[in-house]
Write a protein that holds these residues in place. Structure first.
Motif, PDB file in Angstrom:
ATOM      1  N   VAL A  32      13.136 -25.304   1.628  1.00 52.66           N
ATOM      2  CA  VAL A  32      13.903 -26.418   1.075  1.00 52.66           C
ATOM      3  C   VAL A  32      14.943 -25.828   0.153  1.00 52.66           C
ATOM      4  CG1 VAL A  32      13.841 -28.536  -0.289  1.00 52.66           C
ATOM      5  CG2 VAL A  32      11.945 -27.990   1.233  1.00 52.66           C
ATOM      6  N   GLU A  33      16.174 -26.274   0.290  1.00 49.32           N
ATOM      7  CA  GLU A  33      17.267 -25.720  -0.495  1.00 49.32           C
ATOM      8  C   GLU A  33      16.996 -25.836  -1.987  1.00 49.32           C
ATOM      9  OE1 GLU A  33      22.121 -26.287  -1.021  1.00 49.32           O
ATOM     10  OE2 GLU A  33      20.962 -27.521   0.368  1.00 49.32           O
ATOM     11  N   LYS A  34      17.233 -24.772  -2.726  1.00 51.99           N
ATOM     12  CA  LYS A  34      17.019 -24.788  -4.170  1.00 51.99           C
ATOM     13  C   LYS A  34      18.047 -25.694  -4.837  1.00 51.99           C
ATOM     14  CE  LYS A  34      15.066 -20.133  -4.625  1.00 51.99           C
ATOM     15  NZ  LYS A  34      15.210 -18.808  -5.296  1.00 51.99           N
ATOM     16  N   PRO A  35      17.659 -26.364  -5.902  1.00 55.78           N
ATOM     17  CA  PRO A  35      18.627 -27.204  -6.617  1.00 55.78           C
ATOM     18  C   PRO A  35      19.683 -26.361  -7.315  1.00 55.78           C
ATOM     19  CG  PRO A  35      16.544 -27.085  -7.810  1.00 55.78           C
ATOM     20  CD  PRO A  35      16.311 -26.424  -6.491  1.00 55.78           C
ATOM     21  N   VAL A  36      20.919 -26.779  -7.229  1.00 58.34           N
ATOM     22  CA  VAL A  36      22.028 -26.098  -7.888  1.00 58.34           C
ATOM     23  C   VAL A  36      22.874 -27.134  -8.602  1.00 58.34           C
ATOM     24  CG1 VAL A  36      22.116 -24.187  -6.241  1.00 58.34           C
ATOM     25  CG2 VAL A  36      23.458 -26.248  -5.820  1.00 58.34           C
ATOM     26  N   VAL A  37      23.575 -26.683  -9.612  1.00 58.46           N
ATOM     27  CA  VAL A  37      24.451 -27.573 -10.361  1.00 58.46           C
ATOM     28  C   VAL A  37      25.568 -28.083  -9.450  1.00 58.46           C
ATOM     29  CG1 VAL A  37      26.065 -27.727 -12.294  1.00 58.46           C
ATOM     30  CG2 VAL A  37      23.957 -26.411 -12.524  1.00 58.46           C
ATOM     31  N   GLY A  38      25.793 -29.386  -9.442  1.00 54.52           N
ATOM     32  CA  GLY A  38      26.838 -29.978  -8.614  1.00 54.52           C
ATOM     33  C   GLY A  38      26.326 -30.775  -7.448  1.00 54.52           C
ATOM     34  N   MET A  39      25.011 -30.702  -7.142  1.00 56.17           N
ATOM     35  CA  MET A  39      24.461 -31.522  -6.062  1.00 56.17           C
ATOM     36  C   MET A  39      24.592 -32.996  -6.432  1.00 56.17           C
ATOM     37  SD  MET A  39      20.988 -29.737  -4.619  1.00 56.17           S
ATOM     38  CE  MET A  39      21.053 -28.389  -3.473  1.00 56.17           C
ATOM     39  N   VAL A  40      25.055 -33.787  -5.497  1.00 51.07           N
ATOM     40  CA  VAL A  40      25.277 -35.211  -5.730  1.00 51.07           C
ATOM     41  C   VAL A  40      24.398 -36.018  -4.779  1.00 51.07           C
ATOM     42  CG1 VAL A  40      26.975 -37.075  -5.770  1.00 51.07           C
ATOM     43  CG2 VAL A  40      27.635 -34.782  -6.480  1.00 51.07           C
ATOM     44  N   PHE A  41      23.761 -37.056  -5.321  1.00 50.61           N
ATOM     45  CA  PHE A  41      22.860 -37.907  -4.548  1.00 50.61           C
ATOM     46  C   PHE A  41      23.297 -39.361  -4.666  1.00 50.61           C
ATOM     47  CE2 PHE A  41      20.635 -34.132  -5.814  1.00 50.61           C
ATOM     48  CZ  PHE A  41      19.855 -33.790  -4.727  1.00 50.61           C
ATOM     49  N   CYS A  42      22.903 -40.129  -3.699  1.00 49.60           N
ATOM     50  CA  CYS A  42      23.322 -41.532  -3.667  1.00 49.60           C
ATOM     51  C   CYS A  42      22.491 -42.431  -4.579  1.00 49.60           C
ATOM     52  CB  CYS A  42      23.257 -42.075  -2.236  1.00 49.60           C
ATOM     53  SG  CYS A  42      24.413 -41.277  -1.100  1.00 49.60           S
ATOM     54  N   SER A  43      21.275 -42.027  -4.936  1.00 55.34           N
ATOM     55  CA  SER A  43      20.417 -42.866  -5.760  1.00 55.34           C
ATOM     56  C   SER A  43      19.422 -41.997  -6.518  1.00 55.34           C
ATOM     57  CB  SER A  43      19.662 -43.891  -4.901  1.00 55.34           C
ATOM     58  OG  SER A  43      18.768 -43.237  -4.016  1.00 55.34           O
ATOM     59  N   GLU A  44      18.789 -42.593  -7.523  1.00 59.42           N
ATOM     60  CA  GLU A  44      17.782 -41.873  -8.294  1.00 59.42           C
ATOM     61  C   GLU A  44      16.573 -41.553  -7.433  1.00 59.42           C
ATOM     62  OE1 GLU A  44      14.832 -42.658 -12.152  1.00 59.42           O
ATOM     63  OE2 GLU A  44      16.647 -43.872 -11.879  1.00 59.42           O
ATOM     64  N   GLU A  45      16.227 -42.464  -6.518  1.00 62.97           N
ATOM     65  CA  GLU A  45      15.091 -42.220  -5.629  1.00 62.97           C
ATOM     66  C   GLU A  45      15.318 -40.997  -4.765  1.00 62.97           C
ATOM     67  OE1 GLU A  45      16.549 -45.112  -6.121  1.00 62.97           O
ATOM     68  OE2 GLU A  45      14.932 -46.097  -7.264  1.00 62.97           O
ATOM     69  N   GLN A  46      16.542 -40.785  -4.317  1.00 56.41           N
ATOM     70  CA  GLN A  46      16.840 -39.616  -3.502  1.00 56.41           C
ATOM     71  C   GLN A  46      16.710 -38.327  -4.308  1.00 56.41           C
ATOM     72  OE1 GLN A  46      20.625 -39.977  -1.572  1.00 56.41           O
ATOM     73  NE2 GLN A  46      19.833 -41.293   0.049  1.00 56.41           N
ATOM     74  N   VAL A  47      17.099 -38.381  -5.577  1.00 50.54           N
ATOM     75  CA  VAL A  47      16.956 -37.195  -6.429  1.00 50.54           C
ATOM     76  C   VAL A  47      15.488 -36.822  -6.575  1.00 50.54           C
ATOM     77  CG1 VAL A  47      17.386 -36.226  -8.703  1.00 50.54           C
ATOM     78  CG2 VAL A  47      19.045 -37.784  -7.689  1.00 50.54           C
ATOM     79  N   ARG A  48      14.675 -37.805  -6.899  1.00 51.46           N
ATOM     80  CA  ARG A  48      13.259 -37.534  -7.117  1.00 51.46           C
ATOM     81  C   ARG A  48      12.569 -37.121  -5.816  1.00 51.46           C
ATOM     82  NH1 ARG A  48      10.572 -41.979 -10.968  1.00 51.46           N
ATOM     83  NH2 ARG A  48       8.969 -40.374 -10.857  1.00 51.46           N
ATOM     84  N   SER A  49      12.969 -37.730  -4.693  1.00 56.28           N
ATOM     85  CA  SER A  49      12.389 -37.361  -3.408  1.00 56.28           C
ATOM     86  C   SER A  49      12.745 -35.915  -3.056  1.00 56.28           C
ATOM     87  CB  SER A  49      12.884 -38.309  -2.315  1.00 56.28           C
ATOM     88  OG  SER A  49      12.377 -37.927  -1.051  1.00 56.28           O
ATOM     89  N   PHE A 120      24.524 -39.824  -8.466  1.00 54.34           N
ATOM     90  CA  PHE A 120      23.883 -38.977  -9.464  1.00 54.34           C
ATOM     91  C   PHE A 120      24.175 -37.518  -9.149  1.00 54.34           C
ATOM     92  CE2 PHE A 120      21.617 -42.938  -9.473  1.00 54.34           C
ATOM     93  CZ  PHE A 120      21.310 -43.166 -10.806  1.00 54.34           C
ATOM     94  N   ILE A 121      24.478 -36.761 -10.192  1.00 53.36           N
ATOM     95  CA  ILE A 121      24.833 -35.360 -10.026  1.00 53.36           C
ATOM     96  C   ILE A 121      23.915 -34.503 -10.895  1.00 53.36           C
ATOM     97  CG2 ILE A 121      26.592 -35.578 -11.834  1.00 53.36           C
ATOM     98  CD1 ILE A 121      28.163 -33.362 -10.418  1.00 53.36           C
ATOM     99  N   ILE A 122      23.488 -33.374 -10.348  1.00 48.85           N
ATOM    100  CA  ILE A 122      22.657 -32.436 -11.103  1.00 48.85           C
ATOM    101  C   ILE A 122      23.551 -31.670 -12.071  1.00 48.85           C
ATOM    102  CG2 ILE A 122      21.168 -30.407 -10.967  1.00 48.85           C
ATOM    103  CD1 ILE A 122      20.194 -31.332  -8.298  1.00 48.85           C
ATOM    104  N   ALA A 123      23.253 -31.816 -13.369  1.00 46.13           N
ATOM    105  CA  ALA A 123      24.076 -31.183 -14.403  1.00 46.13           C
ATOM    106  C   ALA A 123      23.541 -29.824 -14.820  1.00 46.13           C
ATOM    107  CB  ALA A 123      24.172 -32.104 -15.625  1.00 46.13           C
ATOM    108  N   ARG A 124      22.221 -29.687 -14.900  1.00 43.40           N
ATOM    109  CA  ARG A 124      21.617 -28.416 -15.294  1.00 43.40           C
ATOM    110  C   ARG A 124      20.383 -28.155 -14.449  1.00 43.40           C
ATOM    111  NH1 ARG A 124      21.751 -28.034 -21.962  1.00 43.40           N
ATOM    112  NH2 ARG A 124      24.040 -28.161 -22.193  1.00 43.40           N
ATOM    113  N   VAL A 125      20.118 -26.868 -14.242  1.00 42.50           N
ATOM    114  CA  VAL A 125      18.973 -26.466 -13.423  1.00 42.50           C
ATOM    115  C   VAL A 125      18.243 -25.337 -14.121  1.00 42.50           C
ATOM    116  CG1 VAL A 125      18.209 -25.526 -11.212  1.00 42.50           C
ATOM    117  CG2 VAL A 125      20.111 -27.151 -11.282  1.00 42.50           C
TER     118      VAL A 125
END
Length: 334
Positions: A32-49, A120-125
């Motif tokens: 599974v791709e590692k989280p990186v700064v700049g990933m954008v998701f359509c909803s909070e549920e998608q981020v948590r999933s 939603f965008i990942i700001a820090r990892v």
């Protein structure tokens, strides 16, 4: 089960590069791709999933640790971290048998902020853990234990037909191809089955009961009843007392006997009568209740309802009752 997540990477310009990643039945060890700064998701549920799937592939649990909502109650930012995030103090009373501490102040987490367009965008990892990962035990983590609607429905149907829970669970194990492929255990199946047994009324039974109570109250305005429903609209607990019970309590309500050791009815509900004695030493009924399960919430609901029925006048002495539950009720009432 297929989980579709839309990921985007921002590269310092307004042009977003959209990538659709399909995570098919993520198991420990899967890529599974590692989280990186700049990933954008359509909803909070998608981020948590996404982060749950990443955690499952790496061998750790994931929890939501902080959040901030705006005036419109929408998330401005939140964090999803390792389940061992933060510190924990032991609350064990016996120093010779301390409980194991789960929290290790692990710093692994992602900080997510909300954009103006609702994404939603990942700001820090933070990827580093201060503890060993457990890919082979990740299915036992609380965040990974879940019963899908199909499994829940099958558990209810098999329970109605009389199939034992252990056989029902072993059937699910065989279908999944082994214990390691199940996102739940026998304990989760047992807990759900117990909850589903709360009250299974037949077709028209709930409506008939409500109509009967309504007619009784129409005949006599002093007839009192109360029905407790669960979050799915199913009848859970009930209480009723006629006018004679309420009048008798005013004269003989100093000492009350309460006991739920009677046989249950066809719906597996415990019968809970309030009984006292008159001046001739004869038993008198001060009210009746049916409880779907004997837990603190059900008892507290019953006691508070009965107290409302009796004009907020508690008895001087209540016999044959669990002391801990009675203290909880008294604490809420007074």
């Amino acid at each position: 089960m297929h989980v579709f997540i839309l990921l985007e990477i921002e590269e310092g310009s307004n042009d977003d590069k959209a990538n659709e990643q399909e995570l098919k039945g993520v198991l420990p060890g899967d890529e599974v791709e590692k989280p990186v700064v700049g990933m954008v998701f359509c909803s909070e549920e998608q981020v948590r999933s996404y982060y749950n799937n990443y955690a499952r592939s790496q061998g750790f649990g994931a929890i939501k640790v902080s959040a901030n909502n705006g005036s419109d109650r929408k998330s401005r930012y939140f964090s999803v971290a390792c389940a061992r995030y933060g510190k924990q103090k032991s609350i064990a009373k016996d120093i010779f048998h301390p409980r194991p501490l789960i929290k290790t102040n692990c710093k692994a987490k992602i900080n997510v902020t909300a954009k103006d367009d609702g994404r939603f965008i990942i700001a820090r990892v933070y990827l580093d853990h201060n503890h060993a990962l457990s890919p082979t035990k990740v299915r036992h983590f609380r965040c990974n234990k879940a019963l899908d609607p199909h499994v829940k429905r099958r558990l209810e149907l098999n329970d109605l037909t009389g199939i034992k829970l252990n056989k029902n669970f072993h059937l699910a194990v065989v279908e999944a191809g082994g214990y390691e492929n199940l996102p739940f255990g026998e304990k989760e199946c047992r807990n759900y089955t117990v909850k589903a047994r709360q009250l299974r009324l037949g077709i028209g039974d709930a409506k008939s009961l409500r109509n009967y109570f309504f007619c009784m109250q129409k005949r006599n305005s002093n007839f009192f009843y109360m029905i407790d429903m669960d979050d799915k609209g199913r009848l859970r607990n009930m209480f009723w007392a006629d006018a004679r019970c309420r009048v008798a309590y005013e004269s003989f309500g100093d000492v009350i006997s309460f006991d739920t050791t009677y046989l249950t009815n066809r719906y597996d509900m415990s019968f809970a009568p309030f009984v006292g004695l008159n001046h001739h030493g004869q038993s008198m009924l001060f009210g009746c209740g049916f409880l779907s399960k004997e837990d603190s919430d059900s008892y507290i609901w019953l006691f508070e309802t009965w107290l409302t029925c009796m004009h907020e006048c508690p008895p001087k002495l209540l016999l044959q009752i669990n002391v801990r539950l009675f203290k909880q009720w008294l604490h809420r009432c007074f």
